[in-house]
Scaffold this motif. Structure first.
Motif, short mmCIF file in Angstrom:
data_model
loop_
_atom_site.label_atom_id
_atom_site.label_comp_id
_atom_site.label_asym_id
_atom_site.label_seq_id
_atom_site.Cartn_x
_atom_site.Cartn_y
_atom_site.Cartn_z
N LEU A 144 4.52 6.76 -11.55
CA LEU A 144 3.07 6.73 -11.80
C LEU A 144 2.52 5.32 -11.65
O LEU A 144 1.48 5.11 -11.02
N GLN A 145 3.21 4.35 -12.22
CA GLN A 145 2.75 2.96 -12.13
C GLN A 145 2.83 2.44 -10.70
O GLN A 145 1.93 1.71 -10.24
N MET A 146 3.88 2.82 -9.98
CA MET A 146 4.02 2.38 -8.59
C MET A 146 2.88 2.93 -7.75
O MET A 146 2.30 2.22 -6.94
N THR A 147 2.53 4.19 -7.98
CA THR A 147 1.43 4.80 -7.24
C THR A 147 0.12 4.09 -7.55
O THR A 147 -0.72 3.91 -6.66
N LYS A 148 -0.06 3.64 -8.79
CA LYS A 148 -1.27 2.89 -9.15
C LYS A 148 -1.34 1.55 -8.41
O LYS A 148 -2.42 1.10 -8.04
N VAL A 149 -0.20 0.92 -8.21
CA VAL A 149 -0.16 -0.34 -7.47
C VAL A 149 -0.51 -0.09 -6.00
O VAL A 149 -1.24 -0.87 -5.37
N TYR A 150 0.00 1.00 -5.45
CA TYR A 150 -0.27 1.33 -4.05
C TYR A 150 -1.72 1.73 -3.80
O TYR A 150 -2.26 1.48 -2.71
N LYS A 151 -2.36 2.36 -4.78
CA LYS A 151 -3.67 2.97 -4.57
C LYS A 151 -4.70 2.04 -3.92
O LYS A 151 -5.29 2.40 -2.89
N PRO A 152 -4.98 0.85 -4.46
CA PRO A 152 -5.99 0.01 -3.81
C PRO A 152 -5.56 -0.49 -2.43
O PRO A 152 -6.40 -0.65 -1.54
N LEU A 153 -4.26 -0.69 -2.24
CA LEU A 153 -3.76 -1.11 -0.93
C LEU A 153 -3.99 -0.02 0.11
O LEU A 153 -4.39 -0.30 1.25
N LEU A 154 -3.75 1.21 -0.29
CA LEU A 154 -3.89 2.33 0.63
C LEU A 154 -5.35 2.72 0.84
O LEU A 154 -5.71 3.20 1.91
N GLN A 155 -6.18 2.48 -0.17
CA GLN A 155 -7.61 2.75 0.00
C GLN A 155 -8.18 1.91 1.14
O GLN A 155 -9.04 2.38 1.89
N ASN A 156 -7.68 0.70 1.28
CA ASN A 156 -8.11 -0.17 2.38
C ASN A 156 -7.76 0.43 3.74
O ASN A 156 -8.39 0.11 4.74
N LEU A 157 -6.72 1.27 3.76
CA LEU A 157 -6.30 1.92 5.01
C LEU A 157 -6.90 3.31 5.16
O LEU A 157 -6.75 3.95 6.20
N GLY A 158 -7.55 3.79 4.10
CA GLY A 158 -8.10 5.14 4.12
C GLY A 158 -7.05 6.22 3.96
O GLY A 158 -7.24 7.35 4.42
N LEU A 159 -5.94 5.89 3.29
CA LEU A 159 -4.84 6.83 3.11
C LEU A 159 -4.58 7.10 1.64
O LEU A 159 -4.74 6.21 0.80
N THR A 160 -4.11 8.30 1.35
CA THR A 160 -3.54 8.60 0.04
C THR A 160 -2.06 8.24 0.10
O THR A 160 -1.50 8.02 1.19
N TYR A 161 -1.41 8.23 -1.05
CA TYR A 161 0.02 7.91 -1.06
C TYR A 161 0.84 8.90 -0.23
O TYR A 161 1.65 8.47 0.61
N PRO A 162 0.66 10.23 -0.40
CA PRO A 162 1.43 11.15 0.44
C PRO A 162 1.14 10.98 1.94
O PRO A 162 2.04 11.10 2.77
N GLN A 163 -0.11 10.67 2.30
CA GLN A 163 -0.43 10.43 3.70
C GLN A 163 0.29 9.17 4.21
O GLN A 163 0.77 9.14 5.34
N TYR A 164 0.38 8.16 3.36
CA TYR A 164 1.08 6.93 3.72
C TYR A 164 2.55 7.22 3.99
O TYR A 164 3.12 6.73 4.97
N ILE A 165 3.17 8.04 3.16
CA ILE A 165 4.58 8.40 3.35
C ILE A 165 4.74 9.11 4.70
O ILE A 165 5.67 8.81 5.46
N ALA A 166 3.84 10.02 5.00
CA ALA A 166 3.90 10.72 6.29
C ALA A 166 3.73 9.74 7.45
O ALA A 166 4.46 9.82 8.46
N MET A 167 2.81 8.81 7.31
CA MET A 167 2.59 7.83 8.37
C MET A 167 3.81 6.92 8.53
O MET A 167 4.17 6.56 9.66
N LEU A 168 4.47 6.57 7.43
CA LEU A 168 5.69 5.77 7.53
C LEU A 168 6.73 6.48 8.39
O LEU A 168 7.39 5.86 9.23
N VAL A 169 6.87 7.79 8.18
CA VAL A 169 7.83 8.57 8.96
C VAL A 169 7.44 8.54 10.44
O VAL A 169 8.28 8.33 11.31
N LEU A 170 6.15 8.74 10.71
CA LEU A 170 5.69 8.75 12.11
C LEU A 170 5.79 7.37 12.74
O LEU A 170 6.07 7.26 13.95
#
Length: 149
Positions: A26-52
């Motif tokens: 939960l805390q890790m996801t909170k740290v990621y949230k503002p970083l990913l908002q800058n990319l327009g991604l949610t955390y699960p979307q980011y994981i999918a993009m990492l795979v791609l």
């Protein structure tokens, strides 16, 4: 039972490995949230993009296996990535049950913006790179053990 009883100690929330993992996630996801908002991604979307970003032109089944999730649960996420113009989804000519995923130019360009994220996470963790690598190795070993038949 008294609170000094070993059975009571074993059931204390702070003594649970599952809670340590859950609350840390939960805390890790909170740290990621503002970083990913800058990319327009949610955390699960980011994981999918990492795979791609690791290997473009894969099937839904392949990304599902890599993300350790059910293919059906990925469909809405992948549709959103497609709507954002980051990926394309096309049915295989050979087998229409198979859906191929490909990055668009916009999806590939987003990778460059994401390159700063691992360093931000490392800085937020307070750990060294070696410490992170050791922790990750231990967690993967635990995950693999829990997946074993």
């Amino acid at each position: 039972m008294t609170t000094s009883d070993p059975a009571c100690e074993a059931l204390k929330l702070d003594n649970q490995l599952c809670f340590a993992l859950y609350s840390t996630s939960l805390q890790m996801t909170k740290v990621y949230k503002p970083l990913l908002q800058n990319l327009g991604l949610t955390y699960p979307q980011y994981i999918a993009m990492l795979v791609l970003w690791e290997g473009d032109d894969i099937t839904v089944g392949e990304i599902s296996a890599r993300m350790l999730t059910d293919p059906g649960s990925l469909t809405p996420l992948l549709k959103r990535l497609e709507a954002e113009g980051l990926i394309t989804r096309t049915r295989s000519q050979a087998d229409e049950r198979v859906v191929q995923l490909r990055l668009t130019d916009k999806g590939r360009d987003l990778r460059r913006q994401a390159e700063a994220i691992p360093a931000c996470i490392l800085a937020s963790s307070g750990l060294t790179l070696e410490g992170i690598q050791h922790l990750q190795s231990e967690l993967v070993a635990l995950r693999d053990q829990l997946q074993a038949p």
